[in-house]
Enzyme design. Structure first.
Site, PDB file in Angstrom:
ATOM      1  N   VAL A  63      14.503 -12.107  -8.596  1.00 16.92           N
ATOM      2  CA  VAL A  63      15.066 -10.899  -9.227  1.00 16.92           C
ATOM      3  C   VAL A  63      16.530 -10.668  -8.848  1.00 16.92           C
ATOM      4  O   VAL A  63      17.250  -9.969  -9.561  1.00 16.92           O
ATOM      5  CB  VAL A  63      14.229  -9.632  -8.909  1.00 16.92           C
ATOM      6  CG1 VAL A  63      12.814  -9.753  -9.455  1.00 16.92           C
ATOM      7  CG2 VAL A  63      14.226  -9.300  -7.421  1.00 16.92           C
ATOM      8  N   TYR A 154      17.373  -1.138   4.051  1.00 17.56           N
ATOM      9  CA  TYR A 154      16.198  -0.841   3.215  1.00 17.56           C
ATOM     10  C   TYR A 154      16.279   0.579   2.651  1.00 17.56           C
ATOM     11  O   TYR A 154      16.037   0.814   1.469  1.00 17.56           O
ATOM     12  CB  TYR A 154      14.945  -1.028   4.072  1.00 17.56           C
ATOM     13  CG  TYR A 154      13.629  -0.897   3.351  1.00 17.56           C
ATOM     14  CD1 TYR A 154      13.142  -1.926   2.545  1.00 17.56           C
ATOM     15  CD2 TYR A 154      12.839   0.243   3.493  1.00 17.56           C
ATOM     16  CE1 TYR A 154      11.913  -1.814   1.898  1.00 17.56           C
ATOM     17  CE2 TYR A 154      11.618   0.358   2.860  1.00 17.56           C
ATOM     18  CZ  TYR A 154      11.154  -0.671   2.058  1.00 17.56           C
ATOM     19  OH  TYR A 154       9.933  -0.560   1.428  1.00 17.56           O
ATOM     20  N   ILE A 187       1.500   1.422   3.693  1.00 18.51           N
ATOM     21  CA  ILE A 187       0.487   0.719   2.893  1.00 18.51           C
ATOM     22  C   ILE A 187       0.149  -0.623   3.556  1.00 18.51           C
ATOM     23  O   ILE A 187       1.058  -1.338   4.004  1.00 18.51           O
ATOM     24  CB  ILE A 187       1.009   0.460   1.448  1.00 18.51           C
ATOM     25  CG1 ILE A 187       1.589   1.742   0.815  1.00 18.51           C
ATOM     26  CG2 ILE A 187      -0.086  -0.138   0.560  1.00 18.51           C
ATOM     27  CD1 ILE A 187       0.636   2.887   0.600  1.00 18.51           C
TER      28      ILE A 187
HETATM   29  P1  NAP Z   1       4.713  -7.879  -0.105  1.00 15.73           P
HETATM   30  O1  NAP Z   1       3.246  -8.113   0.004  1.00 15.73           O
HETATM   31  O2  NAP Z   1       5.628  -8.601   0.813  1.00 15.73           O
HETATM   32  O3  NAP Z   1       5.134  -8.136  -1.627  1.00 15.73           O
HETATM   33  C1  NAP Z   1       6.453  -8.286  -2.039  1.00 15.73           C
HETATM   34  C2  NAP Z   1       6.514  -9.381  -3.067  1.00 15.73           C
HETATM   35  O4  NAP Z   1       7.848  -9.451  -3.578  1.00 15.73           O
HETATM   36  C3  NAP Z   1       6.183 -10.772  -2.477  1.00 15.73           C
HETATM   37  O5  NAP Z   1       5.264 -11.450  -3.298  1.00 15.73           O
HETATM   38  C4  NAP Z   1       7.532 -11.454  -2.474  1.00 15.73           C
HETATM   39  O6  NAP Z   1       7.464 -12.853  -2.649  1.00 15.73           O
HETATM   40  C5  NAP Z   1       8.195 -10.828  -3.690  1.00 15.73           C
HETATM   41  N1  NAP Z   1       9.634 -11.029  -3.666  1.00 15.73           N
HETATM   42  C6  NAP Z   1      10.464 -10.922  -2.589  1.00 15.73           C
HETATM   43  N2  NAP Z   1      11.713 -11.219  -2.952  1.00 15.73           N
HETATM   44  C7  NAP Z   1      11.690 -11.542  -4.278  1.00 15.73           C
HETATM   45  C8  NAP Z   1      12.673 -11.957  -5.194  1.00 15.73           C
HETATM   46  N3  NAP Z   1      13.945 -12.100  -4.825  1.00 15.73           N
HETATM   47  N4  NAP Z   1      12.297 -12.205  -6.473  1.00 15.73           N
HETATM   48  C9  NAP Z   1      11.005 -12.094  -6.847  1.00 15.73           C
HETATM   49  N5  NAP Z   1      10.026 -11.704  -6.008  1.00 15.73           N
HETATM   50  C10 NAP Z   1      10.352 -11.431  -4.737  1.00 15.73           C
HETATM   51  O7  NAP Z   1       5.032  -6.352   0.140  1.00 15.73           O
HETATM   52  P2  NAP Z   1       4.476  -5.003  -0.514  1.00 15.73           P
HETATM   53  O8  NAP Z   1       4.213  -4.097   0.617  1.00 15.73           O
HETATM   54  O9  NAP Z   1       3.440  -5.239  -1.541  1.00 15.73           O
HETATM   55  O10 NAP Z   1       5.832  -4.483  -1.203  1.00 15.73           O
HETATM   56  C11 NAP Z   1       5.960  -4.212  -2.582  1.00 15.73           C
HETATM   57  C12 NAP Z   1       7.003  -3.117  -2.757  1.00 15.73           C
HETATM   58  O11 NAP Z   1       6.543  -1.923  -2.127  1.00 15.73           O
HETATM   59  C13 NAP Z   1       8.350  -3.441  -2.104  1.00 15.73           C
HETATM   60  O12 NAP Z   1       9.389  -3.015  -2.954  1.00 15.73           O
HETATM   61  C14 NAP Z   1       8.337  -2.595  -0.842  1.00 15.73           C
HETATM   62  O13 NAP Z   1       9.625  -2.278  -0.412  1.00 15.73           O
HETATM   63  C15 NAP Z   1       7.566  -1.385  -1.326  1.00 15.73           C
HETATM   64  N6  NAP Z   1       6.968  -0.552  -0.281  1.00 15.73           N
HETATM   65  C16 NAP Z   1       6.002  -1.051   0.536  1.00 15.73           C
HETATM   66  C17 NAP Z   1       5.449  -0.223   1.511  1.00 15.73           C
HETATM   67  C18 NAP Z   1       4.368  -0.686   2.448  1.00 15.73           C
HETATM   68  O14 NAP Z   1       4.009   0.081   3.363  1.00 15.73           O
HETATM   69  N7  NAP Z   1       3.814  -1.889   2.289  1.00 15.73           N
HETATM   70  C19 NAP Z   1       5.888   1.100   1.630  1.00 15.73           C
HETATM   71  C20 NAP Z   1       6.873   1.563   0.778  1.00 15.73           C
HETATM   72  C21 NAP Z   1       7.404   0.723  -0.186  1.00 15.73           C
HETATM   73  P3  NAP Z   1       7.476 -13.836  -1.366  1.00 15.73           P
HETATM   74  O15 NAP Z   1       6.273 -13.459  -0.557  1.00 15.73           O
HETATM   75  O16 NAP Z   1       7.412 -15.188  -1.974  1.00 15.73           O
HETATM   76  O17 NAP Z   1       8.765 -13.550  -0.653  1.00 15.73           O
END
Ligand code: NAP
Length: 246
Positions: A63, A154, A187
């Site tokens: 992205v 972040y 999460i």
């Molecule tokens: P996650 O399991 O690490 O998922 C993030 C996904 O984004 C991974 O599959 C990753 O791929 C992909 N990604 C990273 N860089 C990318 C790029 N340049 N182009 C395309 N895909 C890319 O984490 P998650 O917790 O589900 O996070 C999802 C969203 O929720 C994020 O925006 C995060 O900031 C937000 N969020 C999460 C939490 C929480 O507590 N978990 C809280 C608030 C907000 P790779 O694994 O191959 O790098």
């Protein structure tokens, strides 16, 4: 089915919140385009959706890279002819205290979490304008609302996307496109897996619901905002955090 015949692009769809959203959207009748760096995990999520009778395809893209995003959008349109919903969810963390944060850590997080949202939305919106309708969704964060120690980069992105959502809600509303954010709290995904147990316990003690959120909790909020029921919600930031910010 709440998303019957809709086409949904979900970035970061191979893991965590994005994968849960892809599965729930697939179950609700959407044709899902899973966009991610990780082709193997993306294909696995697609296979799960297909096995439960849904429709999904994987599109490898970074992205942060405009050319890669352009190619991805063209490929999705070639496959599904339209795009109704974009979930800007791909995100990374590179945490450090301000005084120790390296420029590379700042740049990497800005490139994916903020520029990535700009790249994907700008690439998809002309099609939505042509269609006269669309839903843009963004994964912000509790950190973007409250700030968080050790997350200068972040927080800048997660607060930044709230500004984008409010701007685009005004700019794109007249074209029939709604733009909203979800702000998850703590999460259970790979992103938070490295949090030490004692820190996790301290965090959970602060959550009025006394539990960590599941990716499906966030995915269900996205479903609501993408569905017909969410059609008059525009420019909103919906917290999904068990009451942590209250
Ligand atoms: P996650 O399991 O690490 O998922 C993030 C996904 O984004 C991974 O599959 C990753 O791929 C992909 N990604 C990273 N860089 C990318 C790029 N340049 N182009 C395309 N895909 C890319 O984490 P998650 O917790 O589900 O996070 C999802 C969203 O929720 C994020 O925006 C995060 O900031 C937000 N969020 C999460 C939490 C929480 O507590 N978990 C809280 C608030 C907000 P790779 O694994 O191959 O790098």
């Amino acid at each position: 089915m709440r998303l019957k015949d809709k086409v949904a692009v979900i970035t970061g769809g191979a893991s965590g919140i994005g994968a849960a959203t892809a599965k729930i959207f697939g179950r609700e009748g959407a044709a899902v385009a899973i966009v991610d760096l990780d082709a193997e995990r993306g294909a696995k999520v697609c296979a799960e959706i297909s096995a439960s009778g849904g429709k999904a395809a994987f599109f490898q893209a970074n992205v942060a890279d405009r050319a890669s995003v352009k190619e991805m959008v063209e490929a999705v349109v070639a496959e599904y002819n339209r795009i109704d919903i974009l979930v800007n969810n791909a995100g990374i963390i590179r945490d450090a205290m301000l005084v120790k944060m390296m420029p590379e850590q700042w740049d990497a997080v800005l490139a994916v979490n903020l520029t990535g949202v700009f790249n994907c939305t700008q690439a998809v919106v002309p099609l939505m304008i042509q269609q006269g309708a669309g839903r843009i969704l963004v994964t912000s964060s509790l950190s973007g609302i409250c700030g968080n120690v050790g997350q200068t980069n972040y927080v800048a992105t997660k607060a930044g996307v709230i500004g984008l959502v409010k701007t685009w809600a005004k700019e794109l509303g007249p074209k029939g496109i709604t733009v909203n954010a979800v702000a998850p709290g703590f999460i259970a995904t790979e992103m938070t897996a490295a949090i030490p147990q004692n820190v996790a316990k301290m965090l959970i003690d602060k959550i009025p619901l006394r539990r960590v959120g599941m990716p499906e909790d966030v995915a269900n909020a996205f479903l609501f905002l993408a569905s017909e029921e969410g059609s008059y919600i525009n420019g909103a930031v919906l917290s999904v955090d068990g009451g942590l910010v209250v």
